[in-house]
Design an enzyme around this catalytic site. Structure first.
Site, PDB file in Angstrom:
ATOM      1  N   ASP A   3       0.848  -1.185   0.000  1.00  0.00           N
ATOM      2  CA  ASP A   3       0.000   0.000   0.000  1.00  0.00           C
ATOM      3  C   ASP A   3       0.889   1.242   0.000  1.00  0.00           C
ATOM      4  O   ASP A   3       1.999   1.215  -0.542  1.00  0.00           O
ATOM      5  CB  ASP A   3      -0.945  -0.027   1.212  1.00  0.00           C
ATOM      6  CG  ASP A   3      -2.285   0.641   0.930  1.00  0.00           C
ATOM      7  OD1 ASP A   3      -2.278   1.861   0.782  1.00  0.00           O
ATOM      8  OD2 ASP A   3      -3.308  -0.058   0.866  1.00  0.00           O
ATOM      9  N   HIS A  36      -3.688   6.155   3.499  1.00  0.00           N
ATOM     10  CA  HIS A  36      -4.423   4.986   3.035  1.00  0.00           C
ATOM     11  C   HIS A  36      -3.875   3.702   3.656  1.00  0.00           C
ATOM     12  O   HIS A  36      -4.620   2.867   4.194  1.00  0.00           O
ATOM     13  CB  HIS A  36      -4.335   4.939   1.510  1.00  0.00           C
ATOM     14  CG  HIS A  36      -5.231   3.942   0.854  1.00  0.00           C
ATOM     15  ND1 HIS A  36      -4.851   2.638   0.630  1.00  0.00           N
ATOM     16  CD2 HIS A  36      -6.486   4.061   0.349  1.00  0.00           C
ATOM     17  CE1 HIS A  36      -5.824   1.995   0.010  1.00  0.00           C
ATOM     18  NE2 HIS A  36      -6.841   2.838  -0.170  1.00  0.00           N
ATOM     19  N   ASN A 132     -13.208   0.854  -7.496  1.00  0.00           N
ATOM     20  CA  ASN A 132     -14.313   1.747  -7.116  1.00  0.00           C
ATOM     21  C   ASN A 132     -14.975   2.366  -8.339  1.00  0.00           C
ATOM     22  O   ASN A 132     -15.331   3.542  -8.342  1.00  0.00           O
ATOM     23  CB  ASN A 132     -13.794   2.853  -6.186  1.00  0.00           C
ATOM     24  CG  ASN A 132     -13.202   2.293  -4.918  1.00  0.00           C
ATOM     25  OD1 ASN A 132     -13.693   1.319  -4.359  1.00  0.00           O
ATOM     26  ND2 ASN A 132     -12.115   2.900  -4.458  1.00  0.00           N
ATOM     27  N   SER A 206     -11.045  -0.605  -1.051  1.00  0.00           N
ATOM     28  CA  SER A 206      -9.791  -0.655  -0.294  1.00  0.00           C
ATOM     29  C   SER A 206     -10.031  -0.926   1.173  1.00  0.00           C
ATOM     30  O   SER A 206      -9.169  -1.494   1.857  1.00  0.00           O
ATOM     31  CB  SER A 206      -9.041   0.674  -0.436  1.00  0.00           C
ATOM     32  OG  SER A 206      -8.472   0.808  -1.707  1.00  0.00           O
TER      33      SER A 206
END
Length: 993
Positions: A3, A36, A132, A206
């Protein structure tokens, strides 16, 4: 976990991270500046220490290896991500690899292939976010066959509207496999990211992915001998069903952690019967094996069934009841009868295995796709000389948009569904002024019925020039070419903006008007008074590009002797008498013209004509609208290669006299636009008459001369497309504007201010409007198009542009002008809630009930040298309450506009009429009463209350300035019947003469 890194100092992650590495070349540490990765990591394995265990992760006993593959902006290259995958699977021997990331691609791209290879080689399970993007938007590497791909649901198991769904691109494969909670997920906040508190809320697949990765870790801990594929099968088989969604939408169902931890029977996760091309073969089938595994100590009997809304008989099983032996497996054949699958409509369903107690113990995703009828569409393109024309053709049909590339032979072929097709090629062709001139052509076709193989020829020799005819002499700048094609469920449109090297635009007539959907074609031109025209007694050199000298040629026509001076070096010029003459030189790039101009000016030349040695027109000076002002030592014009060759050829045979006409300023221009519906007409030209145009007197009134920019696009199909153009910071101009169009209007001083029309504009025919830029009175002004303060739920979004100019029509901001103070603060009583210095403020976590608030905007020019509105202080008092989730609510901030007639230096007569108008932005209906106005002629030391008289929508008074006063300072107040108020003080609002 791969990530954006991690905040290893967060209390919830202390002691949870075994190792880490960064694969971002320019961010060597793994610190999470994006936020994130920290959120994802704590969802997997956070201890909840900062919340007394409340926000504990799914598998707090797991240990993390963190690979940073995304930078602080959340971006990552495929090579970084692949390197991270290799490190996680091969070097760290991770059993679960969580990847809350993705981008465009399909199962064949490098990231997906890496997932499949590493899964096979190492037995790792890659848990990957679906993306998404909504329907038909599975991202890579989630598209990999071996990946466990995760969609998102909310707390009620409703599929999130952003959650990417199948079918997978390329082969209509089955994705995602399951869903997990991904809406409004609370998890750790990286302290490297601006904000407050230990936790923050995020939504996305996510956020769903680490839930699945955490449960996978729990199951792996219980079954250390299981492979990644077995973990995947157990998680998919044990989900909680979400029967209102198909597998293409939400996989087998929502993750069930408890059921997964106790799963002892599971099946092949996915058995896809493939994508089968046209033409079909009668009776063709596809057979897939579905294997059932029992890790328990007793045999388990299962009833098998195909569950889903699919055509009857499309899928059959070799057995509908099986017994899976203890610690063993049993397999059945799944047969897809391909001729029963609907054409071009991929289907998905599940095979369920139900035990004797009625509990579904195993689930397998199934599906298949059959291609409908396909035919070949071939496009052949030729340029205006009949030579092959390569490029990219845009194709559109009902339910379809694609592109076709034409090779060097000007030919391309695509295999497409039957239907009616439209398309266009935008390509470079010969322009209007000779073989080496450059034009842009739109070669379009409509309604080609592809019921059999067909060929379409786009013949540029039949293209016609697009022209707008206006009453006065002009030269075209900033053209735009538009095309639109739409159907009931699809739309394609393009706006092309040819640069200065193009001298013309062309279009191929399409014939009959379309019968289905809409087609629109058109053009927009800015047509300016020519800066310079050049001609001989027999030839006009059309549309030269011109850079005016710092001291332009005086207005009028003069006869100049032309002299050819080769490359235009000082040595070339010294060999010839060029004093007072027009020097003709060769040039291959804009960058070299400045030196040629300096040499020509030093030799006494009057004008420099540069002949382009390349294709098209040559920009006459190395500058853009955004670059600093760059004066030229003499006027420069460029000719294209064909124009220049003719002139140089004439000079080689004797003397040539040029008639050169100069217009030192642009005193008029036309902004015109026209669109045709249904087809490209046989004659794509139109004529504008004064009676059809709106007239606009434009005044640029910056406090100092120099360079400005302007942007006046028309609004077409909901879009405003165009480029900023150079304008004078001071000057007067008359514009003629197409009356039937809707326009926006903006002007800028680079590095100082941007001014924007408050709303869309119309310029009625036979009427004269007035627009003034950069002049007094400048003050904070908000507006409905991007500059309206609103509240949504518990957050206020306050735009506070501080420098609106010249009356009521503009919002003005300081933009990148860092010399000024643009202080904004929101108060609850005397308590300051937040502040900022960027003409913008976002204040979250406000109380839900209706409360009074105070907004203070303090603007000070600082070292910005403009003598007017040197300081403004505006204070709004208003009330606000939380909104519902369905819409925003406008904040009731009363706006104040002023009107006073000033000269070009920003000065008003000492007894001039002054008006003040108070208004609300859209969304507020409270009635505003009579405002009050005070005027000071000594910078606020003493004040004089003005008597206001109603006039139209505003209130007027007359100044009474003493002879000693140089400026007027204003203080205005207004109140509405809901109790909202505004007070505004403007120091040195304008000058006095």
């Amino acid at each position: 976990m791969l990530d954006s890194g991690v905040d290893a100092e967060h209390p919830d992650l202390a002691g949870q991270i075994d190792t880490s590495a960064s694969f971002v070349p320019y961010e060597a540490d793994v610190a999470d500046y994006n936020g994130h990765g920290t959120h994802v990591a704590s969802t997997i394995a956070g201890t909840g220490s900062a919340s007394d265990g409340k926000e504990r992760g799914v598998a707090s006993g797991a240990r993390l290896a963190i690979g940073k593959v995304l930078d602080s902006e959340g971006r990552g290259q495929e090579s970084w991500i692949i390197a991270g995958m290799e490190w996680a699977a091969r070097d760290q021997h991770a059993r679960i690899i969580s990847m809350s990331l993705g981008g465009g691609g399909d199962a064949t791209d490098p990231m997906c292939q890496t997932v499949d290879r590493l899964s096979h080689d190492t037995g790792a399970l890659f848990v990957v976010a679906a993306g998404n993007g909504g329907p038909h938007a599975i991202s890579s590497p989630g598209a990999a066959d071996a990946a466990l791909t995760v969609g998102a649901v909310d707390a009620k198991d409703q599929l999130a509207d952003f959650s990417s769904q199948g079918p997978r691109d390329g082969d209509a494969g089955l994705k995602p496999e399951l869903t997990a909670p991904g809406v409004d997920i609370v998890a750790a906040r990286s302290h490297y990211k601006r904000g407050s508190g230990y936790y923050t809320t995020m939504s996305g697949t996510s956020m769903a992915t680490p839930h699945v990765a955490g449960v996978a870790a729990l199951v792996a801990g219980e079954h250390p001998d299981w492979t990644g594929s077995q973990l995947k099968e157990a998680l998919v088989s044990s989900v909680k069903a979400t029967p209102s969604y198909t597998p293409y939408q939400a996989g087998a169902g929502r993750l069930d952690a408890l059921a997964a931890a106790h799963a002892s029977v599971f099946a092949t996760a996915s058995a896809y019967s493939g994508f089968h091309t046209w033409p079909p073969k009668a009776g063709e089938t596809d057979v897939q094996k579905v294997t059932y595994t029992n890790v328990g100590d007793t045999p388990v009997g299962l009833g098998l069934a195909v569950d889903g809304t699919i055509p009857a008989g499309a899928f059959t099983l070799s057995d509908d009841r099986i017994t899976v032996p203890a610690h063993g497996t049993t397999s059945v054949d799944l047969t897809a009868h391909l001729d029963r699958l609907p054409a071009d409509q991929p289907v998905s369903a599940m095979v369920t295995g139900t035990d004797g107690a009625g509990t579904v113990r195993a689930r397998t995703l199934i599906g298949g796709a059959r291609e409908g009828q396909r035919q070949n569409l071939t496009v052949v393109a030729k340029d205006r000389s009949g030579h092959p024309l390569s490029g990219r053709v845009v194709l559109a049909a009902e339910h379809l948009f694609t592109v076709m590339d034409l090779d060097k032979s000007g030919t391309g072929t695509l295999r497409l569904p039957v239907g009616g097709y439209s398309g266009w090629l935008t390509a470079d062709v010969q322009g209007a002024n000779g073989p080496r001139s450059l034009g842009m052509a739109l070669l379009a076709f409509n309604d080609v019925q592809l019921d059999q193989d067909r060929t379409v020829t786009l013949d540029g020799r039949k293209a016609r020039q697009i022209l707008a005819h206006v009453p006065k002499q002009t030269t075209a700048v900033a053209p735009r070419l538009d095309v639109h094609r739409s159907f009931t469920d699809s739309l394609v449109e393009s706006s092309m903006l040819p640069n200065e090297s193009y001298d013309s635009m062309w279009a191929l007539p399409t014939g009959k008007k379309v019968t289905a959907g809409e087609f629109e074609f058109g053009a927009r031109f800015r047509l300016e008074q020519p800066a310079l025209t050049v001609r001989t007694t027999s030839k006009n050199y059309a549309d030269p590009l011109v850079k005016r000298a710092a001291e332009p040629l005086p207005a009028g026509t003069r006869t100049l002797t032309a002299v050819y001076a080769g490359e235009g070096t000082a040595m070339d010029l010294a060999r010839r008498d060029v004093h007072g003459k027009a020097v003709v030189v060769l040039g291959s790039s804009t960058a070299g013209i400045k030196a040629q101009a300096e040499a020509a000016a030093a030799a006494g030349a009057e004008v420099l004509l540069v002949v382009n040695e390349g294709i098209g027109r040559l920009q006459p000076w190395d500058e853009t609208p955004w670059s600093p002002e760059s004066p030229a030592p003499l006027s420069v014009a460029t000719l294209n290669a064909d124009q220049g060759a003719a002139l140089i050829g004439a000079l080689q045979h004797g003397a040539v006299k040029l008639k050169v006409t100069s217009h030192p300023t642009t005193d008029y221009l036309y902004d015109v636009v026209h669109h045709w519906t249904g087809a490209v007409p046989a004659d794509p030209t139109w004529r504008e008459e004064p009676k059809d145009l709106g007239k606009v007197d434009v005044s640029f009134r910056n406090y100092r001369p120099g360079k400005a920019m302007e942007f006046r696009p028309d609004v077409w199909q909901g879009w405003a497309v165009g480029n900023q153009l150079t304008a004078p910071a001071q000057g007067e101009r008359t514009d003629w504007v197409t009356s039937g169009a809707t326009w926006l209007d903006d002007a800028f001083i680079q590095g100082e201010t941007g001014q924007h029309s408050i709303d869309v504009l119309k310029y009625p025919a036979r009427r004269t409007g007035k627009v003034t830029w950069f002049g007094p009175i400048q003050r904070p002004r908000m507006g409905p198009m991007g500059y309206q303060p609103v509240r949504y739920l518990d957050t206020m979004y306050v735009t506070a542009p501080g420098w609106g100019d010249s009356g009521a029509g503009h919002v003005g901001e300081a933009g990148a002008n860092f010399d000024v103070k643009d202080w904004v603060a929101l108060y609850q009583g005397d308590h300051q809630l937040d502040w900022g210095n960027a003409e913008w403020l976002q204040v979250p976590a406000l109380a839900p009930k209706r409360l009074p608030y105070r907004l203070v905007v303090d603007n000070d020019r600082g070292t910005w040298a403009n003598p007017y509105s040197t300081h403004t202080l505006t204070e709004w008092n208003f009330t606000s309450a939380a909104t519902g989730a369905e819409s925003t609510q406008s904040l009731p901030l009363i706006q104040l506009d002023y009107g006073v007639d000033t000269d070009t230096a920003g000065r008003a007569d000492r007894h001039a009429e002054l008006t003040v108008t108070a208004s609300h932005l859209p969304g507020t209906t409270a009635a505003i009463g009579k405002p009050s106005l005070e005027v000071s002629y000594d910078d606020g030391k003493t004040w004089h209350t003005s008597d206001l008289t109603r006039t139209g929508e505003g209130w007027r008074t007359d100044l009474s300035a003493p002879k000693s006063a140089d400026f007027a300072t204003l203080r205005a107040t207004a109140r509405d019947d809901a109790g909202n108020t505004v007070t505004q003080t403007i120091t040195r609002a304008f000058g006095l003469r």
